[in-house]
Design a protein around this motif. Sequence first.
Motif, PDB file in Angstrom:
ATOM      1  N   LEU A   1       0.842  -1.195   0.000  1.00  0.00           N
ATOM      2  CA  LEU A   1       0.000   0.000   0.000  1.00  0.00           C
ATOM      3  C   LEU A   1       0.876   1.243   0.000  1.00  0.00           C
ATOM      4  O   LEU A   1       1.606   1.509   0.960  1.00  0.00           O
ATOM      5  CB  LEU A   1      -0.910   0.015   1.239  1.00  0.00           C
ATOM      6  CG  LEU A   1      -1.820  -1.201   1.432  1.00  0.00           C
ATOM      7  CD1 LEU A   1      -2.617  -1.056   2.731  1.00  0.00           C
ATOM      8  CD2 LEU A   1      -2.752  -1.365   0.244  1.00  0.00           C
ATOM      9  N   GLY A   2       0.820   1.999  -1.087  1.00  0.00           N
ATOM     10  CA  GLY A   2       1.573   3.246  -1.174  1.00  0.00           C
ATOM     11  C   GLY A   2       0.824   4.402  -0.547  1.00  0.00           C
ATOM     12  O   GLY A   2      -0.352   4.305  -0.183  1.00  0.00           O
ATOM     13  N   LYS A   3       1.510   5.533  -0.433  1.00  0.00           N
ATOM     14  CA  LYS A   3       0.897   6.711   0.189  1.00  0.00           C
ATOM     15  C   LYS A   3      -0.304   7.215  -0.595  1.00  0.00           C
ATOM     16  O   LYS A   3      -1.236   7.780  -0.014  1.00  0.00           O
ATOM     17  CB  LYS A   3       1.938   7.826   0.329  1.00  0.00           C
ATOM     18  CG  LYS A   3       2.942   7.591   1.445  1.00  0.00           C
ATOM     19  CD  LYS A   3       3.819   8.809   1.652  1.00  0.00           C
ATOM     20  CE  LYS A   3       4.773   8.594   2.826  1.00  0.00           C
ATOM     21  NZ  LYS A   3       5.637   9.781   3.058  1.00  0.00           N
ATOM     22  N   GLU A   4      -0.278   7.013  -1.916  1.00  0.00           N
ATOM     23  CA  GLU A   4      -1.415   7.476  -2.716  1.00  0.00           C
ATOM     24  C   GLU A   4      -2.689   6.722  -2.334  1.00  0.00           C
ATOM     25  O   GLU A   4      -3.799   7.217  -2.568  1.00  0.00           O
ATOM     26  CB  GLU A   4      -1.126   7.314  -4.217  1.00  0.00           C
ATOM     27  CG  GLU A   4      -1.182   5.892  -4.763  1.00  0.00           C
ATOM     28  CD  GLU A   4       0.084   5.085  -4.528  1.00  0.00           C
ATOM     29  OE1 GLU A   4       0.192   3.974  -5.065  1.00  0.00           O
ATOM     30  OE2 GLU A   4       0.969   5.573  -3.780  1.00  0.00           O
ATOM     31  N   ILE A   5      -2.522   5.541  -1.723  1.00  0.00           N
ATOM     32  CA  ILE A   5      -3.664   4.757  -1.240  1.00  0.00           C
ATOM     33  C   ILE A   5      -3.957   5.098   0.215  1.00  0.00           C
ATOM     34  O   ILE A   5      -5.082   5.472   0.570  1.00  0.00           O
ATOM     35  CB  ILE A   5      -3.392   3.246  -1.380  1.00  0.00           C
ATOM     36  CG1 ILE A   5      -3.123   2.869  -2.834  1.00  0.00           C
ATOM     37  CG2 ILE A   5      -4.569   2.448  -0.804  1.00  0.00           C
ATOM     38  CD1 ILE A   5      -4.272   3.096  -3.775  1.00  0.00           C
ATOM     39  N   THR A   6      -2.948   5.011   1.082  1.00  0.00           N
ATOM     40  CA  THR A   6      -3.170   5.194   2.524  1.00  0.00           C
ATOM     41  C   THR A   6      -3.606   6.613   2.876  1.00  0.00           C
ATOM     42  O   THR A   6      -4.266   6.829   3.896  1.00  0.00           O
ATOM     43  CB  THR A   6      -1.904   4.821   3.323  1.00  0.00           C
ATOM     44  OG1 THR A   6      -0.800   5.625   2.865  1.00  0.00           O
ATOM     45  CG2 THR A   6      -1.565   3.351   3.129  1.00  0.00           C
TER      46      THR A   6
ATOM     47  N   ASP B   1       4.964   3.466  10.762  1.00  0.00           N
ATOM     48  CA  ASP B   1       5.594   2.518  11.686  1.00  0.00           C
ATOM     49  C   ASP B   1       6.378   1.477  10.880  1.00  0.00           C
ATOM     50  O   ASP B   1       5.985   1.117   9.769  1.00  0.00           O
ATOM     51  CB  ASP B   1       4.505   1.830  12.515  1.00  0.00           C
ATOM     52  CG  ASP B   1       5.072   0.981  13.646  1.00  0.00           C
ATOM     53  OD1 ASP B   1       5.598  -0.118  13.359  1.00  0.00           O
ATOM     54  OD2 ASP B   1       4.967   1.397  14.805  1.00  0.00           O
ATOM     55  N   PRO B   2       7.502   0.973  11.396  1.00  0.00           N
ATOM     56  CA  PRO B   2       8.259  -0.073  10.692  1.00  0.00           C
ATOM     57  C   PRO B   2       7.438  -1.326  10.385  1.00  0.00           C
ATOM     58  O   PRO B   2       7.753  -2.054   9.438  1.00  0.00           O
ATOM     59  CB  PRO B   2       9.399  -0.388  11.668  1.00  0.00           C
ATOM     60  CG  PRO B   2       9.579   0.855  12.462  1.00  0.00           C
ATOM     61  CD  PRO B   2       8.217   1.435  12.609  1.00  0.00           C
ATOM     62  N   LEU B   3       6.395  -1.587  11.168  1.00  0.00           N
ATOM     63  CA  LEU B   3       5.570  -2.771  10.947  1.00  0.00           C
ATOM     64  C   LEU B   3       4.410  -2.519   9.982  1.00  0.00           C
ATOM     65  O   LEU B   3       3.596  -3.415   9.735  1.00  0.00           O
ATOM     66  CB  LEU B   3       5.010  -3.283  12.281  1.00  0.00           C
ATOM     67  CG  LEU B   3       6.052  -3.799  13.277  1.00  0.00           C
ATOM     68  CD1 LEU B   3       5.378  -4.231  14.579  1.00  0.00           C
ATOM     69  CD2 LEU B   3       6.841  -4.970  12.699  1.00  0.00           C
ATOM     70  N   ALA B   4       4.350  -1.311   9.409  1.00  0.00           N
ATOM     71  CA  ALA B   4       3.251  -0.985   8.495  1.00  0.00           C
ATOM     72  C   ALA B   4       3.329  -1.774   7.196  1.00  0.00           C
ATOM     73  O   ALA B   4       2.343  -1.836   6.446  1.00  0.00           O
ATOM     74  CB  ALA B   4       3.249   0.510   8.194  1.00  0.00           C
ATOM     75  N   ASN B   5       4.483  -2.399   6.906  1.00  0.00           N
ATOM     76  CA  ASN B   5       4.598  -3.215   5.691  1.00  0.00           C
ATOM     77  C   ASN B   5       3.768  -4.488   5.767  1.00  0.00           C
ATOM     78  O   ASN B   5       3.681  -5.228   4.779  1.00  0.00           O
ATOM     79  CB  ASN B   5       6.061  -3.575   5.424  1.00  0.00           C
ATOM     80  CG  ASN B   5       6.719  -4.280   6.595  1.00  0.00           C
ATOM     81  OD1 ASN B   5       6.545  -3.873   7.732  1.00  0.00           O
ATOM     82  ND2 ASN B   5       7.485  -5.320   6.325  1.00  0.00           N
TER      83      ASN B   5
END
Length: 789
Positions: free
Chosen positions: A359-364, A386-390
């Motif tokens: 999920l890229g910033k254009e989505i989030t 957050d590092p765990l957002a992946n």
Amino acid sequence: MCWIKIQKWNKTLRYVIATLFFLSVLMSCKKNESQLQTDPFWNDFNKIELLNFEEDLTSTSITSINAKVEAINDIGVTHGESALKIVFKSDEKQTGIKIEPKTPIDASKLKDFCLVFDATNPGDFSTHLYVEITNHEGKTRTRSVSVPVNTTKTYFFELEGKYLRTDTNLRDNPKPWNIPSVQMKMRGRIEPIDFSKITSITFYTKNTLHNKEVVLDNVLLVETPEISNNYLVGIIDKYGQNAKFNFEGKITSDNQLKAMAQAELKQLEEEGPMGGRSTFGGWLNGPKLNATGYFRTEKVDNKWALIDPKGYLFFSIGIANVRMANTTTFTGVDFKNEKIRSLDPEEVTPEDSKGMVKLGKEITNTSYIAYPERNKMFLELPTYDDPLANHYSYRRKQHFGPFAHGETFSFYQANLERRYGETKEGEHLKKWVDVTLKRFLNWGFTSFGNWAGYEFYHENRMPYFADGWIIGDYKTVRSGYDFWGEMPDVFDPEFTERTKLTINKIAEEVKNNPYCIGVFVDNEKSWGVPGTVKGQYGIVLDALSMPAIESPLKKEFTRLLKAKYQDIKVLNEVWETNIINWSSLESGLNLKEQEAYTDSMVTDFSMLLEVYATKYFEVVHDVLEEIMPNHMYMGCRFAPWGMGKEVLRAAKKYVDVMSYNYYEEGIGKKYWSFLEEIDKPSIIGEFHIGTAVSGLFHPGVIHAADHNDRARMYKEYLNSVIDNPYFVGAHWFQYIDSPVSGRAHDGENYNVGFVTNTDVPYPSMVKAAKEINSELYARRFNSPISNNK
């Protein structure tokens, strides 16, 4: 005088107990000084007493279903002077009692209410008890629970209530009140059903390996208090665990996770793989047969066997669904950017089998809380920086449930990163692959089951099965029981084209690797439910109702009927129909609402269904044979509810190994007697056993009393497979527990893993696996074996 009417299920008398007890005898008996008490929680609410086994039951018929029933006045009496003991018979499709009052039970004056009863298990084995309630419209709700040995407890389940009217994408919810009573768990889906009038209550077990016992007493309908509005708020912690329940092995810190990982890795390095195995996991100390360089089958001393590429006897024992695709759960968040929901019409991988979606910033940046009740379940989710957002992902559709689409999160993958660290992107996943293989080899498994992640395909350390789905824009037909979706029109040329696309993709992934045992194509298809004409031949009835110009399958059925009968008058005579001419038949004949069918009709339906199924297996087989000639065709993993005799006969013609998913306590003799007639190597593609003490809200399909009982049942199931001469393997479903908050695909939140959602193995299951697997080949091939070179 009190009488209980006992009848056999099929109305032929087996157990006739004219008088179970006399009121005068009961009154003269000394009251049991140590009488057990029911859970007092239910005392203060309106109730309807259904059965206490004290009063005159002439208004109620208790029908025995392959079970022994007797009144007792000692063990398990929780109310009054007597209770009812049921001895369930092993290896029966169903065994128990059915309670049918002469007039329906009127519960219309109760608002929200539960069925409540006391149960005691005086036997030697835990009893997985099922209860089915039927209303005045014939609709049913079934719940089940494990009744532990030497216990007396109060059990309940909701018939009317707040959360039954709300789908939160959990296959079952946590217990709504903090009480000693045990909540029975849902079979099927949560949905509202009108139980204002109840026509029957059935207590039963099914397909058990042992005789079981349960004593029932004090059966009630009880009005229940309101459920708190915060009932489902904050129920999932940062590790994806049950936040409101303490259980053995619960993780409370990242340091704890890391320390456990380090200790396990040290142990795996010290112990190494289980010995006595060939390069491909075969029986190194057994005979060496003809080696072809790939897996194959052979009957050896009247037992079917797999033969590994080096020629050693091989039995496939392992775990299915070792992949990340089913580790995500809906967060209640969605995105306004429609780009994330785009579908490619040429896709051959269904949503359930897809990996993580980045999920890229254009989505989030377009996120919003679409489902507030769902979002409030989580105490802590990572922010997008957050590092765990992946470990966020996205589901564009759900098989069934309340979400059309939405954001998902994988607590399991986040916990892997917490356990193993992440100095560069994807490092924790590489570590996961290595650790998983070391575990499987150390635990003694010989292969993966279906749905192994592609990451394992070319590690060349553990044999596996490739898999694929035939999906696409071909025409379809319905069986009437389309649990996983509609069936393909196999005479539509597009079905063949989509099969080629799927098999080509699988071939590209496998690359002719000899570690690939075979290929499963599709899963638990809805062929029809044997038992009734409409159930078994729904595909035929649906096809006949269609215009031939729109349905290639209908066109083929019409051709076959024309060839058999020549004259429409002959068909009308044997079918007892009034079809005007063949053109009328071609335009569509709706027989779905017919009450009865002639013997000739049923014979023709059977023929047509076998033609349909034969075409399906023929198409898949021929494409596999052309594109992947060195790998076996493992079938489509039949579900017991969807495999009539015609479909089995069709599969036998084309598959190398028959495959079945069988969620019961083991392989009995009665149900599986058909294997002798088929005489093909067979494999169990899925089974599992879970427990309610693991912190998840649902044990799974089959229930154990606790972790040790779960391990015992696991060993018994596998031994029943290993001892059967037709089986060549069995695969537990699955490696990882379902997300506690429900997998995104359909809300399953089962304790089905060998490891938890924090990637911690269940010690009792590991111990059981090692015990079974260390004796696997000696037990399977325990008689002298010919060296058939």
